[in-house]
Structure formats: C-alpha cells, structure tokens
Write a protein that holds these residues in place. Sequence first.
Motif: not given
Length: 282
Positions: A77-87, A90-102
């Motif tokens: 159950s712990k392994k199944r619940r970790m992937w939402p946090w990872v996603v 990664l989404g926050v990092v991607l949004v921050a990178f796109v914001g810096l580029v813009i």
Amino acid sequence: MKRCPTCNRTFTESHLSFCLDDGTPLVSVAEPADETTVVSPTSSHTQSGPAPTQPYGPRDFTTPAYVPPDSQAPGNSKKRRMWPWVVGILGVVLVAFVGLVIAAFIYLPQMMSDRMLSRNLENSNSNANAEPGNNNSLTPMPNSNAVAANENVNSNAEGSTTPTNHADVLSTLTDLEHDWTVANINADKKALERILADDYVAIVNGRSVGKVEYINTITRDTTTQDWSFEELKLDLKGTRATLSGIVKFKTADQEAAFRFVDKFVWRGGRWQATGSEISQVS
C-alpha cells in the motif's frame, strides 16, 4: 457435524460457521453411525464447556478461505501511494521551469535594451563634455543638444578636424550655396541628397518640410537664367555655421530677390545643410 478443512477439527454446534482456531469457513460432514463426537487429535479444545458465541452469521461455504488482514504485505500500500507524490513534485518542477523560461524571454531583451541605452547615453555625455583640441566653443543650437553630441562622435570617428578659419568657411559655404541652387534649378536629386543632412528641415510658407519631402516634390526650373548672392554673413560656432544673405534670380522678363538663412553642420568630414528659411523681398 462440521469440519475445518485447514486444521481438520470437527464441530457439532450447528450455529458455528467458522473455525475457532484459524477462522476458516467450516464444511458440513456426515455424522458417525454411533453418534460419537469425533475430536481431532491436534485439537486442544474440549466439547465439555459451553461454546463461545460466534459473531458471524450463516454464509456461503463455497467462498474462499478467510485471510486475516495482517497477512498482506505491509509495503504494497505504501508503494502504491508514493507515485502521486512523485508526479506532483515533477509537475511543480516543470511549471517552475516553464515560468523561468517565459520570464527570460520577456524581461531579458528589455534588460539588454536598457543596458545598451544607458551605455549610449554615458558615451554621448562623455563626448559632449570633453574639451576639444582647439579653443573654439562647441555650442550647439538651442533645440539640438542630442544632435550635437552625435555630431561630435561622428566627427571623431571620421578623424576629421572642424574648419575654424572664418574666411575659408565663408568661401566653402558660398560655393555650396551655388551648388545647392544649381541642384534646385535642375531638380538634381542626387546632388540634393549629398548637400542636405538627413535631419534637414526647411520652412516653406510657414510650413516645415523634411528632406524626403523636399527632394520628392522638387521640379525642374526652366525660367531662371542667372542668379547672384549679396550681403552674405557667416556666424561660425564650432561644428555649426549659419549663412544668411540675399539671393537674386533673373528670368527673361523679371527679377526676384529672396532673403535666406541657411544652417549647416560639420559632419562626416564635410558641411551639410540642416535647415533653411527663405522669404521674398518686396
């Protein structure tokens, strides 16, 4: 009679549905002919005491054996619940990178433009405030401080020295006035392009006319036969010169006189006209 398929224990209580040892659903079996209670050798319980109360009701005995909750692997159950946090990370990092580029695309060109403008202003101020090699004043026209600074830069870039002899400048500008008159009469646009500065402005009948309009609207004069200059006066101030006087035009049947004030600047190693005013003399 009922029997546990796991531990083989038998029970005679009709209300029991699950094994008291491991919770496995009981299976109905035929009773012995002598009606004697059969007890499994491995059983540690006796049938003398009252049977414990079973909280479970009747159920279908064909269902799979009950598996206690703690028998599942705790890590699944712990392994199944970790992937939402990872996603999410990664989404926050991607949004921050796109914001810096813009932000870089928006603000970087503006910052570079402001920096270049600041450097140009500093260079212009340093050139305008620097003392020239001669003792003549470099006083610009009242409404052309920025143009004067650029002229000093251009003169230095060309490596030319501004003429300072009053008589020589008067003779040079008089010849330039004759060339200018010939270009006007013949509508020689190439010659006018050379004589007039890019920032040239003429006052014609109270209206301002720039260099482009002046050259595009000029037409050939076929009536003028001769001309002459009178009362020429030169006002020389560093890279600026003002020549005033009267020009007379002669045709086959009449003569006309005009008073003029022409302004010149020493730029690119030669005198160029930056402005003129003319009015007819009655």
